[in-house]
Design a protein around this motif. Structure first.
Motif, PDB file in Angstrom:
ATOM      1  N   GLU A 177      -7.947   2.217   3.598  1.00 20.86           N
ATOM      2  CA  GLU A 177      -7.192   2.924   2.561  1.00 20.86           C
ATOM      3  C   GLU A 177      -7.834   4.261   2.225  1.00 20.86           C
ATOM      4  O   GLU A 177      -7.140   5.269   2.043  1.00 20.86           O
ATOM      5  CB  GLU A 177      -7.067   2.038   1.322  1.00 20.86           C
ATOM      6  CG  GLU A 177      -6.190   0.811   1.551  1.00 20.86           C
ATOM      7  CD  GLU A 177      -5.979  -0.014   0.297  1.00 20.86           C
ATOM      8  OE1 GLU A 177      -6.420   0.427  -0.795  1.00 20.86           O
ATOM      9  OE2 GLU A 177      -5.359  -1.095   0.392  1.00 20.86           O
ATOM     10  N   LYS A 178      -9.146   4.293   2.163  1.00 19.49           N
ATOM     11  CA  LYS A 178      -9.849   5.565   1.925  1.00 19.49           C
ATOM     12  C   LYS A 178      -9.568   6.551   3.051  1.00 19.49           C
ATOM     13  O   LYS A 178      -9.394   7.755   2.825  1.00 19.49           O
ATOM     14  CB  LYS A 178     -11.351   5.323   1.804  1.00 19.49           C
ATOM     15  CG  LYS A 178     -11.775   4.583   0.549  1.00 19.49           C
ATOM     16  CD  LYS A 178     -13.272   4.325   0.547  1.00 19.49           C
ATOM     17  CE  LYS A 178     -13.669   3.493  -0.677  1.00 19.49           C
ATOM     18  NZ  LYS A 178     -15.114   3.143  -0.651  1.00 19.49           N
ATOM     19  N   PHE A 189       0.836  -1.206   0.000  1.00 19.78           N
ATOM     20  CA  PHE A 189       0.000   0.000   0.000  1.00 19.78           C
ATOM     21  C   PHE A 189       0.872   1.258   0.000  1.00 19.78           C
ATOM     22  O   PHE A 189       0.583   2.240  -0.698  1.00 19.78           O
ATOM     23  CB  PHE A 189      -0.926  -0.032   1.215  1.00 19.78           C
ATOM     24  CG  PHE A 189      -1.882   1.125   1.302  1.00 19.78           C
ATOM     25  CD1 PHE A 189      -2.586   1.570   0.191  1.00 19.78           C
ATOM     26  CD2 PHE A 189      -2.093   1.771   2.514  1.00 19.78           C
ATOM     27  CE1 PHE A 189      -3.475   2.636   0.271  1.00 19.78           C
ATOM     28  CE2 PHE A 189      -2.970   2.836   2.613  1.00 19.78           C
ATOM     29  CZ  PHE A 189      -3.666   3.276   1.490  1.00 19.78           C
ATOM     30  N   ILE A 246      -5.977   8.008   2.708  1.00 20.58           N
ATOM     31  CA  ILE A 246      -5.920   8.956   1.591  1.00 20.58           C
ATOM     32  C   ILE A 246      -6.525  10.294   1.987  1.00 20.58           C
ATOM     33  O   ILE A 246      -6.021  11.374   1.627  1.00 20.58           O
ATOM     34  CB  ILE A 246      -6.653   8.378   0.358  1.00 20.58           C
ATOM     35  CG1 ILE A 246      -5.949   7.113  -0.140  1.00 20.58           C
ATOM     36  CG2 ILE A 246      -6.741   9.414  -0.752  1.00 20.58           C
ATOM     37  CD1 ILE A 246      -4.514   7.297  -0.512  1.00 20.58           C
ATOM     38  N   GLU A 276      -6.918   4.739  -6.448  1.00 21.79           N
ATOM     39  CA  GLU A 276      -7.958   3.732  -6.221  1.00 21.79           C
ATOM     40  C   GLU A 276      -7.686   3.006  -4.911  1.00 21.79           C
ATOM     41  O   GLU A 276      -6.558   2.615  -4.630  1.00 21.79           O
ATOM     42  CB  GLU A 276      -7.976   2.720  -7.371  1.00 21.79           C
ATOM     43  CG  GLU A 276      -8.583   3.263  -8.655  1.00 21.79           C
ATOM     44  CD  GLU A 276      -8.748   2.166  -9.709  1.00 21.79           C
ATOM     45  OE1 GLU A 276      -8.747   0.983  -9.319  1.00 21.79           O
ATOM     46  OE2 GLU A 276      -8.869   2.515 -10.887  1.00 21.79           O
ATOM     47  N   THR A 277      -8.745   2.825  -4.124  1.00 20.49           N
ATOM     48  CA  THR A 277      -8.608   2.158  -2.833  1.00 20.49           C
ATOM     49  C   THR A 277      -9.443   0.891  -2.806  1.00 20.49           C
ATOM     50  O   THR A 277     -10.439   0.773  -3.518  1.00 20.49           O
ATOM     51  CB  THR A 277      -9.047   3.090  -1.693  1.00 20.49           C
ATOM     52  OG1 THR A 277     -10.393   3.528  -1.936  1.00 20.49           O
ATOM     53  CG2 THR A 277      -8.138   4.303  -1.599  1.00 20.49           C
ATOM     54  N   SER A 278      -9.036  -0.043  -1.965  1.00 16.11           N
ATOM     55  CA  SER A 278      -9.726  -1.330  -1.904  1.00 16.11           C
ATOM     56  C   SER A 278     -10.348  -1.598  -0.541  1.00 16.11           C
ATOM     57  O   SER A 278     -10.889  -2.670  -0.311  1.00 16.11           O
ATOM     58  CB  SER A 278      -8.748  -2.462  -2.244  1.00 16.11           C
ATOM     59  OG  SER A 278      -7.653  -2.463  -1.337  1.00 16.11           O
ATOM     60  N   ILE A 329       0.889   4.548  -2.666  1.00 15.43           N
ATOM     61  CA  ILE A 329       0.745   5.951  -2.268  1.00 15.43           C
ATOM     62  C   ILE A 329       1.979   6.749  -2.658  1.00 15.43           C
ATOM     63  O   ILE A 329       1.869   7.887  -3.131  1.00 15.43           O
ATOM     64  CB  ILE A 329       0.502   6.080  -0.745  1.00 15.43           C
ATOM     65  CG1 ILE A 329      -0.810   5.413  -0.353  1.00 15.43           C
ATOM     66  CG2 ILE A 329       0.463   7.548  -0.331  1.00 15.43           C
ATOM     67  CD1 ILE A 329      -1.158   5.565   1.109  1.00 15.43           C
TER      68      ILE A 329
END
Length: 545
Positions: free
Chosen positions: A231-232, A31, A235, A225-227, A35
């Motif tokens: 992760e969101k 991850f 960000i 793009e996040t999974s 980023i």
């Protein structure tokens, strides 16, 4: 005693599951790479520059990794709390989004590792995201939150050091090697520079100005793009959490580094200790993209522990890596196994060596960079093992025992905890000269997997080691070495085994240590990961040339 009267339940720590810990380590590294690639593009756009991904990895990478790993740890504990099926509620302090924005890497590291305020802020942000499952009661700050800022050191010693470095920068050629925070001892540091026909800089004493975060410069977001919801969350946090030295203070940083008058076209760049916390050095190393970057090992768990994030980062950015003796098949062309950089020696002493010296560690209450060590609340298990160990020593030995406490306490109250359990023991608070203690030491006890026992091995001080191998995991390449250490009873994986062995050998420690069996194992270990190199400055100069 503050906690004893509370009606409370403490959840199991999520990284007590070490399979989860290793799996999370690799996930977060992946991850991080996603980023880093995206934030490099964003930083280039914001600052109107065209710098490489490697440059941003050197400058921003240490902060980004620490940020992601720290926040993930807090995220996982809130997730476990929610999954406990309890009716949850939480008080949350209303405070500015930018109150806990750090100024540089060092400031952020201190916030993440030690600050209840920053950690409360992050936990609150995570809790707010789960408001449908947690009843939230908002509280006005009323000055509950505060930021303690370290003032710059303006001592006379620093003034003269800055003056000396200014003169050095005028004398050294623009094609000299830039050597700073080498981790070498003073004599080898000077010798290395002289061999390269230049004067030594030693360490960087320059400091940067603290730039306040500006909301107007933080109204951007990363296009990634996040999974997962985690992760969101990350960000969304980054624009307000990125240290101001990389945003509001970036132009200042660039000008500051130019004023240092470090070599404009250096032959090579070498450091052991500046590659993480010194933002000025990182900027300099990054912009000199075509100059060989040589990094020296500066920790005992490098090449030994299973997971060491700093080692992974350093190997990803360097051209050559100076290890204390170990190699890695994945980076064979990069690693030079030269030997211990900061070699010490024992001064001759007339005092009889009669003492047992136990050297202990403390880890922050809040987890930080992920390494194969005791993390966060796991330190309580580590502390319990130390107490069990001492209590099982014969009284004649414990009466001659000194416990060297870790000089940083991180809010645990370690000395009070020790004195409550063992009030009559002799304690050293960690600030005395370790060489002085070595001179009095009949037997040295290492209680964690780091630099200390590597030094005593090299100095030929009788040593016993013990720690919980469920927390302090080793990589596969060194497991045979530790099996040999265990066979000759140098290494133990329980406090009971270590204390039993010490009770048995106390009357003839030297005889046990000098035995051919023990000597052979120590020599083999040192040759593999802990070499003694008497020509370290000469060998280093050849590499830097």
């Amino acid at each position: 005693n503050l906690w004893e009267n509370l009606d409370s339940e403490v959840l199991d720590y999520h990284w007590d599951n070490r399979n989860k810990f290793e799996k999370d380590y690799h996930y977060l590294n992946t991850f991080y790479e996603k980023i880093l690639k995206n934030i490099s593009i964003k930083m280039n756009s914001l600052h109107q520059v065209n710098l490489s991904n490697r440059y941003w990895r050197i400058l921003l990478g240490p902060w980004l990794a620490l940020f992601i790993q720290s926040v993930f740890d807090r995220w996982e504990m809130i997730r476990l709390a929610i999954n406990s099926n309890e009716k949850l509620q939480s008080n949350i302090i209303s405070e500015s989004e930018l109150l806990w924005t750090s100024y540089d890497y060092s400031d952020f590291k201190k916030l993440a590792m030690e600050s209840d305020g920053w950690n409360n802020f992050i936990y609150s942000k995570i809790i707010e995201l789960h408001h449908e499952k947690i009843y939230i009661n908002k509280i006005d700050s009323n000055n509950l939150s505060s930021r303690i800022i370290n003032s710059n050191n303006k001592s006379l010693k620093i003034f003269f050091f800055k003056l000396y470095q200014s003169i050095v920068n005028l004398i050294n050629s623009n094609k000299s090697s830039l050597i700073i925070s080498s981790y070498l001892n003073l004599i080898d540091d000077i010798s290395l520079s002289f061999r390269l026909f230049q004067l030594p800089l030693f360490i960087n004493v320059q400091t940067t100005k603290q730039h306040s975060p500006n909301r107007d410069q933080r109204g951007w977001e990363l296009d990634l793009e996040t999974s997962s919801s985690f992760e969101k969350f990350i960000i969304k946090l980054i624009p307000n959490q990125i240290p101001s030295i990389y945003l509001e203070g970036y132009n200042y940083l660039n000008k500051k580094v130019k004023k240092l008058n470090w070599p404009k076209s250096p032959r090579s760049i070498f450091t052991s200790n500046s590659i993480h916390e010194d933002d000025m050095f990182k900027h300099y190393a990054g912009i000199n993209d075509n100059v060989p970057l040589v990094i020296g090992q500066h920790g005992g768990n490098y090449g030994i522990s299973k997971l060491v994030h700093r080692e992974d980062h350093e190997l990803s950015i360097c051209d050559k890596y100076i290890s204390w003796g170990w190699t890695d098949s994945s980076f064979k062309s990069k690693i030079y196994p030269l030997g211990q950089l900061n070699s010490r020696s024992i001064k001759k002493s007339n005092s009889k060596k009669t003492k047992l010296l136990i050297v202990t560690c403390v880890v922050p209450r809040y987890s930080y960079l992920m390494n194969s060590i005791s993390i966060s609340s796991q330190w309580l298990s580590y502390f319990k093992n130390q107490i069990e160990f001492v209590k099982k020593l014969d009284e004649s030995i414990s009466n001659k025992t000194t416990v060297r406490l870790y000089r940083q306490d991180y809010g645990w109250g370690q000395e009070a905890m020790w004195r409550e359990e063992l009030p009559t023991l002799n304690y050293d608070r960690g600030f005395s000269n370790i060489e002085t203690l070595h001179n009095e030491t009949k037997l040295y006890v290492a209680t964690y997997n780091s630099t200390t026992y590597l030094e005593t091995f090299r100095l030929n001080i009788p040593t016993v080691m013990f720690w919980d191998t469920n927390h302090w995991e080793n990589r596969d390449t060194v497991k045979p070495l530790f099996e040999e250490l265990k066979r000759v009873k140098i290494f133990h994986d329980s406090p009971e085994s270590a204390s039993k062995h010490i009770n048995e050998i106390w009357d003839d420690v030297e005889g046990w240590w000098a035995s051919s069996e023990v000597t052979e194992v120590i020599n083999k270990f040192n040759e593999s990961v802990n070499r003694n190199n008497k020509n370290i400055s000469s060998d280093l100069s050849k590499i830097l040339k």
